[in-house]
Design a protein around this motif. Structure first.
Motif: not given
Length: 242
Positions: A220, A170, A190, A157, A181, A186, A162-163
């Motif tokens: 998800y 990420f 995190h 990350y 996301m 996101s 973004v996820l």
């Protein structure tokens, strides 16, 4: 052979006037369906109240090889809640968690770490004071994902990432698909992934952001667990919390 067992009742479905099927996440065998004999009257009628979602149970279990349903007896509440059944907001969250766990733990085998996580999480939630648990169900979903091995990888990350919900990681670059996301959400995900329950208020979510997060996490789980459905109780939470 009967053996002492502990479990968390995830949900129960009435089979007929005499029995229900209780799905219990047990300490030694994971998710197990048990036959639960209902009591209609007399001193044993209160036993039916143990079928409330997320009740902690201590009981005698008989696991029958090659059978779809197993047997239990002498069930009792091993960790009575002080607040969840009497607090409308916590009760609504508990019903959501029950629906979520029904599908997230479907087929889950012996997992002592997960059992401990569920037990301690629900204990924390029951004792949590007003204003401290708004993000609990989001953090709970993340913790469950971690214990069943599908949690997103947060190692890469960076701010603005973004996820990517398909790949579970990420990314600084937007994926070529739509299942990701947004960056602001996101970032808060995190934060929650790296927070304890006592710290999760440091990842402030508006009511709408929380709904968006729940819907994104629902997607998800659907991507990573083939049988996972759209959770109907997200709409109930949205109504309860406005």
């Amino acid at each position: 052979m009967w053996q002492q067992e502990h479990g968390i009742l995830i949900g129960a479905v009435k089979h007929n006037d005499r029995t229900s099927v209780a799905r219990i996440f047990t300490r030694t065998h994971g998710m197990v369906p048990f036959v639960w004999f209902l009591s209609k009257s007399g001193k044993n009628a209160s036993r039916n109240t143990l079928l409330q979602p997320l009740t902690h149970l201590e009981f005698q279990a008989e696991y029958v090889p090659n059978e779809n349903l197993h047997h239990l007896k002498d069930a009792k509440n091993s960790l009575p809640y002080k607040d969840i059944p009497f607090n409308p907001q916590k009760s609504a969250i508990a019903l959501f968690l029950s629906e979520f766990l029904t599908y997230a733990l479907n087929g889950e085998q012996n997992n002592p770490g997960l059992f401990s996580f569920l037990t301690e999480s629900l204990r924390w939630f029951d004792n949590a004071p007003e204003g401290s648990y708004a993000n609990f169900h989001v953090a709970f979903m993340i913790g469950t994902a971690r214990h069943i091995g599908i949690c997103p990888n947060a190692d890469e990350y960076t701010p603005g990432s973004v996820l990517d919900m398909r790949d579970g990681c990420f990314s600084a670059l937007l994926p070529k698909h739509t299942e990701f996301m947004q960056a602001d959400l996101s970032y808060k995900l995190h934060l929650l992934m790296n927070s304890s329950y006592d710290q999760m208020k440091d990842a402030p979510l508006t009511g709408q952001e929380r709904v968006n997060m729940l819907n994104a996490l629902n997607t998800y789980f659907r991507l990573h667990i083939p049988s996972f459905p759209v959770l109907k109780s997200i709409e109930v939470l949205e109504t309860v919390f406005g």
